[in-house]
Design a protein around this motif. Structure first.
Motif, PDB file in Angstrom:
ATOM      1  N   THR A   1       0.993  -1.163   0.086  1.00  0.00           N
ATOM      2  CA  THR A   1       0.278   0.122   0.188  1.00  0.00           C
ATOM      3  C   THR A   1       0.924   1.029   0.006  1.00  0.00           C
ATOM      4  OG1 THR A   1      -1.641  -1.509   1.485  1.00  0.00           O
ATOM      5  CG2 THR A   1      -1.900   1.108   1.198  1.00  0.00           C
ATOM      6  N   SER A   2       0.954   1.693  -0.992  1.00  0.00           N
ATOM      7  CA  SER A   2       1.824   2.850  -1.688  1.00  0.00           C
ATOM      8  C   SER A   2       1.772   4.426  -0.364  1.00  0.00           C
ATOM      9  CB  SER A   2       1.687   4.243  -2.879  1.00  0.00           C
ATOM     10  OG  SER A   2       2.666   4.609  -2.841  1.00  0.00           O
ATOM     11  N   ILE A   3       2.088   5.227  -0.433  1.00  0.00           N
ATOM     12  CA  ILE A   3       0.828   6.507   0.856  1.00  0.00           C
ATOM     13  C   ILE A   3       0.376   7.189  -0.079  1.00  0.00           C
ATOM     14  CG2 ILE A   3       3.195   5.857   2.679  1.00  0.00           C
ATOM     15  CD1 ILE A   3       4.906   8.509   1.431  1.00  0.00           C
ATOM     16  N   ARG A   4       0.866   6.631  -1.683  1.00  0.00           N
ATOM     17  CA  ARG A   4       0.772   8.273  -2.290  1.00  0.00           C
ATOM     18  C   ARG A   4      -0.254   7.488  -3.075  1.00  0.00           C
ATOM     19  NH1 ARG A   4       5.620  12.406  -4.244  1.00  0.00           N
ATOM     20  NH2 ARG A   4       6.168  13.206  -2.178  1.00  0.00           N
ATOM     21  N   GLY A   5      -0.711   6.258  -2.951  1.00  0.00           N
ATOM     22  CA  GLY A   5      -1.807   5.350  -3.451  1.00  0.00           C
ATOM     23  C   GLY A   5      -0.760   5.062  -5.090  1.00  0.00           C
TER      24      GLY A   5
ATOM     25  N   LEU B   1       2.264  -5.081   8.200  1.00  0.00           N
ATOM     26  CA  LEU B   1       3.536  -5.623   8.588  1.00  0.00           C
ATOM     27  C   LEU B   1       4.307  -5.258   9.396  1.00  0.00           C
ATOM     28  CD1 LEU B   1       3.263  -8.935   6.437  1.00  0.00           C
ATOM     29  CD2 LEU B   1       2.044  -8.373   8.604  1.00  0.00           C
ATOM     30  N   ASP B   2       4.427  -3.797   8.517  1.00  0.00           N
ATOM     31  CA  ASP B   2       5.812  -3.014   8.273  1.00  0.00           C
ATOM     32  C   ASP B   2       6.020  -2.215   7.607  1.00  0.00           C
ATOM     33  OD1 ASP B   2       7.925  -2.090   9.097  1.00  0.00           O
ATOM     34  OD2 ASP B   2       9.009  -3.105   8.390  1.00  0.00           O
ATOM     35  N   GLU B   3       6.249  -1.007   8.260  1.00  0.00           N
ATOM     36  CA  GLU B   3       6.311   0.249   7.176  1.00  0.00           C
ATOM     37  C   GLU B   3       7.721   0.115   6.197  1.00  0.00           C
ATOM     38  OE1 GLU B   3       5.676   5.185   7.481  1.00  0.00           O
ATOM     39  OE2 GLU B   3       7.861   4.635   8.479  1.00  0.00           O
ATOM     40  N   VAL B   4       7.892   0.067   4.790  1.00  0.00           N
ATOM     41  CA  VAL B   4       9.447  -0.477   3.605  1.00  0.00           C
ATOM     42  C   VAL B   4       9.333   0.215   2.985  1.00  0.00           C
ATOM     43  CG1 VAL B   4       8.178  -2.888   4.405  1.00  0.00           C
ATOM     44  CG2 VAL B   4       7.229  -1.778   2.042  1.00  0.00           C
TER      45      VAL B   4
ATOM     46  N   HIS C   1      13.672   0.532 -12.328  1.00  0.00           N
ATOM     47  CA  HIS C   1      14.790   1.750 -10.957  1.00  0.00           C
ATOM     48  C   HIS C   1      13.788   2.503 -10.049  1.00  0.00           C
ATOM     49  CE1 HIS C   1      16.484  -0.615 -13.721  1.00  0.00           C
ATOM     50  NE2 HIS C   1      18.369  -0.962 -13.090  1.00  0.00           N
ATOM     51  N   THR C   2      12.954   2.282  -9.831  1.00  0.00           N
ATOM     52  CA  THR C   2      12.372   3.341  -8.531  1.00  0.00           C
ATOM     53  C   THR C   2      12.261   2.340  -7.043  1.00  0.00           C
ATOM     54  OG1 THR C   2       9.903   2.959  -9.490  1.00  0.00           O
ATOM     55  CG2 THR C   2      11.495   4.326 -10.715  1.00  0.00           C
ATOM     56  N   ILE C   3      12.273   3.671  -6.426  1.00  0.00           N
ATOM     57  CA  ILE C   3      11.841   3.340  -4.671  1.00  0.00           C
ATOM     58  C   ILE C   3      10.835   3.979  -4.700  1.00  0.00           C
ATOM     59  CG2 ILE C   3      13.038   3.179  -2.922  1.00  0.00           C
ATOM     60  CD1 ILE C   3      15.552   3.577  -3.600  1.00  0.00           C
ATOM     61  N   HIS C   4       9.520   3.476  -3.384  1.00  0.00           N
ATOM     62  CA  HIS C   4       8.850   3.662  -3.210  1.00  0.00           C
ATOM     63  C   HIS C   4       8.644   3.478  -2.116  1.00  0.00           C
ATOM     64  CE1 HIS C   4       8.006   3.943  -7.567  1.00  0.00           C
ATOM     65  NE2 HIS C   4       8.092   2.588  -8.008  1.00  0.00           N
ATOM     66  N   LEU C   5       7.964   4.305  -0.449  1.00  0.00           N
ATOM     67  CA  LEU C   5       7.589   4.064   0.431  1.00  0.00           C
ATOM     68  C   LEU C   5       5.955   3.695   0.276  1.00  0.00           C
ATOM     69  CD1 LEU C   5       8.463   4.603   2.966  1.00  0.00           C
ATOM     70  CD2 LEU C   5       7.148   7.139   3.014  1.00  0.00           C
ATOM     71  N   GLY C   6       6.002   2.658   1.599  1.00  0.00           N
ATOM     72  CA  GLY C   6       4.247   2.485   1.533  1.00  0.00           C
ATOM     73  C   GLY C   6       4.120   1.361   3.202  1.00  0.00           C
ATOM     74  N   HIS C   7       3.242   0.645   2.473  1.00  0.00           N
ATOM     75  CA  HIS C   7       3.251  -0.953   3.879  1.00  0.00           C
ATOM     76  C   HIS C   7       3.364  -1.878   3.170  1.00  0.00           C
ATOM     77  CE1 HIS C   7       2.257   3.332   6.314  1.00  0.00           C
ATOM     78  NE2 HIS C   7       2.457   2.510   7.005  1.00  0.00           N
ATOM     79  N   ILE C   8       3.456  -3.128   3.779  1.00  0.00           N
ATOM     80  CA  ILE C   8       3.636  -4.352   3.888  1.00  0.00           C
ATOM     81  C   ILE C   8       1.706  -4.780   4.264  1.00  0.00           C
ATOM     82  CG2 ILE C   8       4.027  -7.071   3.308  1.00  0.00           C
ATOM     83  CD1 ILE C   8       5.308  -5.442   1.178  1.00  0.00           C
ATOM     84  N   THR C   9       1.225  -5.135   3.862  1.00  0.00           N
ATOM     85  CA  THR C   9      -0.169  -5.266   4.392  1.00  0.00           C
ATOM     86  C   THR C   9      -0.851  -6.387   4.688  1.00  0.00           C
ATOM     87  OG1 THR C   9      -1.320  -4.554   2.844  1.00  0.00           O
ATOM     88  CG2 THR C   9      -0.818  -2.928   4.864  1.00  0.00           C
ATOM     89  N   GLU C  10      -1.766  -7.422   5.122  1.00  0.00           N
ATOM     90  CA  GLU C  10      -2.107  -8.438   5.215  1.00  0.00           C
ATOM     91  C   GLU C  10      -3.893  -8.536   5.226  1.00  0.00           C
ATOM     92  OE1 GLU C  10      -1.959 -13.600   4.679  1.00  0.00           O
ATOM     93  OE2 GLU C  10      -0.727 -11.884   6.514  1.00  0.00           O
ATOM     94  N   ASN C  11      -4.347  -8.811   4.425  1.00  0.00           N
ATOM     95  CA  ASN C  11      -6.604  -9.029   4.801  1.00  0.00           C
ATOM     96  C   ASN C  11      -6.301  -7.150   6.350  1.00  0.00           C
ATOM     97  OD1 ASN C  11      -6.281 -11.193   3.817  1.00  0.00           O
ATOM     98  ND2 ASN C  11      -5.835 -11.938   5.499  1.00  0.00           N
ATOM     99  N   ASP C  12      -5.841  -6.147   5.477  1.00  0.00           N
ATOM    100  CA  ASP C  12      -5.817  -4.931   6.342  1.00  0.00           C
ATOM    101  C   ASP C  12      -5.043  -5.221   7.594  1.00  0.00           C
ATOM    102  OD1 ASP C  12      -7.312  -4.074   4.908  1.00  0.00           O
ATOM    103  OD2 ASP C  12      -9.250  -4.282   5.673  1.00  0.00           O
TER     104      ASP C  12
END
Length: 465
Positions: free
Chosen positions: A38-42, A65-68, A51-62
């Motif tokens: 889930t990207s913080i910018r959708g 798990l972590d901000e990555v 070759h791009t990097i994206h900030l967001g969260h790894i999620t499972e069923n809402d």
């Protein structure tokens, strides 16, 4: 050998740390990651550039798990040549396992040892010798081994072998063509030029083969056996070299019953010091076993350091005679092995005693393991035993036993061709030996390979690389 599925592994060392990197590779890597990121910018990962990097969260069923940070590398412009996703998460072992297990349940399998690099090789991102250099680079623990691995990974060795093989292949093709016109008795391959090429290839192969003597010790560390009578200060010297209390030191003769080994880096070169049991006549069964091991270690050592007691030699003539006798014994038994004679405990001698000792034993190195006098000079002398000329000149140095074996076999075939040329051997027979030489050169870079060979090579890699 399955290479079209999706694999996952931890790319950083296991255990707790600030961050961990989890790597996914395969044709569906980005599509598999997208539903659980889930990207913080959708952002939709499927629509992002390589070759791009994206900030967001790894999620499972809402459940978060972590901000990555998630990095995207699209094939063929990635390490493996496939689509690759790298997830930089917090370094908790629990978080690492939660993310890996999530993807194992959703289309990935655990990568085998070295499978990412294996895919890079199979997809033409690097040749086999470059792939092996990756493992050497990870294992490098000194400047010299690092320099050699970097050069090989960048293709220095591969390019040299490829040039030789291409030139030889060109003449081999012309010789094969001659066989199709055997009845016309024509020659497409210029024999004079071919002889020159064979001489050039022979010279280069011999240089590469000779470099293995240096490369092998640089890669594995240069073994130095420290030998001498009991209580001359061998363990004290080892401790002084390593700058730590590694070996037990006491006034009791025969304290060291077994060999003690440790490593250090001097001038970018790795040295492996072996403190051995004291050599003397004894009825002690255990000590005799240690003395037997001492001679075994001398056999294995690249350089032998014979330590003698300067104080005992200067004050007891019989000790001087015994030490000289031991020196000649080692020189006679191991005539090809470099030997460095060190007089320890010189801090207890005056100038006249030192001068007298130096006149008795040529090339004597003066040292006090207790005070540290002469230790730095000893390190410089040990470096003199290593032929680092090729390393300083950035020449190709062979460190891999498999490459060394293939080079020997290729040289043998080249010499057969040279002999055949001198004896006017028919082209069809020469062509057989030329093909064999091409085969062995191709083994090095992976132009000639098989599943068993690849399995043996990549089984030695770490998981995640």
């Amino acid at each position: 050998m399955i290479t079209n599925d999706n694999i996952i592994a931890l790319a950083t060392p296991s255990g707790a740390g600030a961050i961990a990197v989890i790597r996914i590779s395969g044709k569906d890597a980005i599509a598999l990651a997208n539903p659980f990121f889930t990207s913080i910018r959708g952002k939709d990962l499927n629509k992002q550039k390589s070759h791009t990097i994206h900030l967001g969260h790894i999620t499972e069923n809402d459940k978060v798990l972590d901000e990555v940070l998630l990095s995207i590398f699209k094939g063929p412009h990635s390490y493996t040549g496939e689509d690759v996703v790298e997830i930089s998460c917090h370094g908790s072992p629990y978080i690492q396992q939660q993310i890996i297990q999530l993807f194992l349940r959703n289309g990935c399998r655990m990568a085998n040892a070295g499978e990412f690099t294996l895919r890079a090789f199979l997809n033409g991102k690097m040749d086999l010798s470059q792939a092996e250099a990756v493992a050497d680079l990870i294992a490098s623990d000194n400047e010299a081994s690092h320099q050699i691995a970097i050069q090989q990974m960048r293709g220095g060795f591969s390019n040299e072998i490829k040039k030789l093989r291409d030139q030889l292949l060109n003449f081999a093709s012309l010789m094969e063509l001659e066989l199709d016109f055997a009845e016309e008795d024509v020659e497409f391959a210029d024999r004079t030029q071919f002889k020159k090429l064979l001489t050039k290839i022979q010279r280069i192969l011999k240089r590469l083969i000779d470099s293995f003597a240096v490369g092998n010790v640089i890669k594995n560390g240069i073994p130095i056996a420290i030998v001498g009578e009991p209580n001359v200060g061998k363990s004290t010297l080892l401790n002084a070299l390593l700058n730590e209390e590694r070996a037990i030191v006491s006034d009791i003769a025969g304290t060291t019953r077994d060999t003690i080994e440790d490593e250090m880096v001097i001038g970018g070169i790795g040295f492996r010091f072996i403190d051995t049991a004291g050599i003397r006549d004894t009825k002690d069964v255990v000590e005799n076993i240690g003395i037997k091991k001492t001679y075994e270690k001398i056999e294995q050592a690249q350089v032998v350091v014979l330590l003698v007691d300067a104080w005992q030699m200067a004050t007891h003539e019989d000790k001087l005679k015994t030490s000289i006798k031991e020196l000649e014994k080692i020189r006679t038994k191991y005539p090809q092995k470099p030997l460095l004679v060190i007089a320890n405990k010189v801090d207890r001698l005056d100038k006249e005693q030192i001068k007298d000792l130096q006149s008795q034993i040529s090339g004597l190195h003066l040292l006090s393991a207790k005070t540290g006098q002469g230790v730095e000079t000893l390190k410089s002398r040990l470096l003199d035993f290593v032929n680092t000329g090729a390393l300083r000149n950035s020449e190709t140095i062979v460190t891999n036993t498999r490459h060394y074996s293939s080079l020997l076999k290729a040289l043998e075939e080249i010499e057969k061709v040279q002999f055949g040329m001198e004896e006017d051997t028919p082209s069809d027979l020469l062509a057989i030996d030329v093909r064999e030489a091409l085969y062995h050169l191709g083994e090095i870079t992976g132009q000639v390979t098989n599943d068993e060979l690849l399995g043996n090579i990549f089984a030695n890699f770490c998981i995640g690389k």
